[in-house]
Scaffold this motif. Structure first.
Motif, short mmCIF file in Angstrom:
data_model
loop_
_atom_site.label_atom_id
_atom_site.label_comp_id
_atom_site.label_asym_id
_atom_site.label_seq_id
_atom_site.Cartn_x
_atom_site.Cartn_y
_atom_site.Cartn_z
N GLU A 78 44.02 39.95 35.68
CA GLU A 78 44.04 39.14 34.29
C GLU A 78 45.14 37.97 34.67
OE1 GLU A 78 45.33 41.71 31.42
OE2 GLU A 78 43.26 42.60 31.19
N GLN A 79 46.09 38.32 35.31
CA GLN A 79 47.32 37.27 35.68
C GLN A 79 46.52 36.26 36.76
OE1 GLN A 79 50.17 36.59 34.54
NE2 GLN A 79 50.19 34.87 35.69
N SER A 81 43.33 35.43 37.06
CA SER A 81 42.55 34.66 36.24
C SER A 81 43.24 33.58 35.18
CB SER A 81 41.62 35.47 35.20
OG SER A 81 40.65 34.71 34.40
N SER A 82 44.22 33.99 34.79
CA SER A 82 44.94 33.20 33.66
C SER A 82 45.67 31.90 34.61
CB SER A 82 46.17 33.78 33.05
OG SER A 82 46.94 32.99 32.38
N SER A 83 46.16 32.28 35.88
CA SER A 83 46.63 31.40 36.75
C SER A 83 45.77 30.27 36.91
CB SER A 83 47.52 32.05 37.89
OG SER A 83 48.60 32.49 37.51
N GLN A 85 43.03 29.45 35.73
CA GLN A 85 42.45 28.57 34.54
C GLN A 85 43.75 27.62 34.25
OE1 GLN A 85 41.36 30.77 30.98
NE2 GLN A 85 40.27 32.27 32.14
N ALA A 86 44.82 28.06 34.50
CA ALA A 86 46.27 27.03 33.98
C ALA A 86 46.33 25.80 35.06
CB ALA A 86 47.35 27.78 34.03
N GLU A 95 35.26 28.11 32.87
CA GLU A 95 35.96 29.23 32.43
C GLU A 95 35.20 30.64 32.24
OE1 GLU A 95 39.43 30.20 28.89
OE2 GLU A 95 38.10 28.63 28.82
N ASN A 99 35.81 34.12 34.16
CA ASN A 99 35.98 35.25 33.28
C ASN A 99 34.93 36.35 33.58
OD1 ASN A 99 38.44 34.39 32.00
ND2 ASN A 99 37.06 33.37 30.31
N GLY A 169 50.35 29.68 37.88
CA GLY A 169 50.02 29.36 36.41
C GLY A 169 51.54 29.45 35.48
N ASP A 173 53.51 25.91 33.59
CA ASP A 173 53.31 25.67 32.16
C ASP A 173 54.91 26.06 31.90
OD1 ASP A 173 50.79 25.47 31.96
OD2 ASP A 173 50.40 27.70 31.58
#
Length: 312
Positions: A78-79, A81-83, A85-86, A95, A99, A169, A173
């Motif tokens: 999950e981390q 994937s989030s990074s 995307q960011a 996206e 996922n 990510g 941010d």
């Protein structure tokens, strides 16, 4: 054309050639760093080296993502994937595909990848380490018998970069504060990564201080491109997916990687040239360049044999 006019044109050509040579010599005398930088860019073969690194990164990144998606714990997936995307600002179809990759059940992916396949991916990933090492050695003009890197350094480099991908990510941010903090943090983050990368892959053949200019230039270039990617990549990927499907995505990602690797190659090479100029070389303890070494009086470069004066 008469003999008189032919002789006149020949004399004029010789005068123009002599004038051009004088301008070049004056430029080399007044701005030696520009001349040295241009020569180093030719020596490193910037676009060829960068394209090779980009190709290796692309061929390694995709299988590595499948490997991480199959064997990494859920929180890590999950981390990651989030990074991703960011970092790329992914949205829409791009996206959704990301996922889907990280949301696939562990059993399905593990069965598809397999243990042997996973080991092969990890071993092949060291090709990126070797490509970056060759780039660094060319940038510093190190002979082949210098900076013989043990294989464990290649594996460590891949492992550290893969681990750091998960935190890029939040860093980008500004840990939730915003871009005004994220941009300087990204610059410091990238500078530290490329400072350490040069030291690791050169096997300590160049001192830490001498590697700092290249790390600063590379960190600045990568930060600028990463900020730009947030606005360019989502649009380009969605358009490519809509018009060309998966093949369009490959083209967009590979093009962006080539641009990124060109910036890295220029940053490391320019940093090496700056660190070897007399003013900084005396303060940073840089190894003397192959095209000359500073003499004791005026700081002019004098020819020397290749490989002499290296700092370990």
């Amino acid at each position: 054309m008469t003999r008189t006019s032919t002789a006149w044109w020949r004399a004029r050509s010789r005068r123009m050639a002599a004038a051009g040579l004088r301008v070049r010599r004056e430029a080399e005398a007044r701005f030696p760093v520009i001349t040295h930088l241009a020569e180093r860019m030719v020596t490193v073969n910037i676009f060829d080296s960068a394209t090779r690194v980009a190709a290796q990164v692309f061929l390694t990144a995709v299988p590595l993502l499948f490997l991480l998606a199959s064997f990494a714990p859920t929180a890590v997936r999950e981390q990651l994937s989030s990074s991703i995307q960011a970092v790329f600002g992914l949205s829409g179809e791009a996206e959704k595909q990301l996922n889907d990759l990280f949301g696939t059940s562990d059993e399905d992916l593990q069965e598809a990848v397999g243990l042997v396949g996973g080991l092969m991916v990890l071993l092949s990933a060291t090709a990126v380490s070797r490509a970056v090492q060759r780039l660094c050695k060319r940038a510093w003009e190190l002979p082949r018998n210098v900076a013989r890197v043990a294989a464990w350094r290649w594996v460590v480099w891949v492992a550290v970069w893969t681990s750091l991908l998960a935190v890029q990510g939040p860093v980008r941010d500004g840990f939730g504060v915003g871009m005004w903090l994220g941009v300087p943090l990204t610059f410091l983050f990238q500078t530290g990564i490329w400072w350490w990368t040069q030291h690791l892959l050169l096997g300590g053949a160049v001192g830490w201080l001498a590697l700092l200019p290249g790390a600063l230039l590379t960190g600045g270039a990568v930060t600028a491109l990463s900020v730009t990617a947030r606005y360019y990549m989502p649009v380009a990927l969605d358009r490519a997916l809509g018009e060309y499907g998966a093949a369009g995505t490959v083209f967009v990602l590979l093009s962006w990687l080539i641009v990124l690797c060109v910036a890295v190659a220029i940053g490391i090479s320019a940093g090496a040239v700056l660190a070897q100029e007399p003013f900084l070389a005396r303060r940073l303890g840089s190894p003397a360049p192959r095209w000359g070494a500073p003499d004791g009086a005026g700081g002019d470069r004098q020819p020397r044999p290749p490989g002499a004066g290296r700092v370990s």
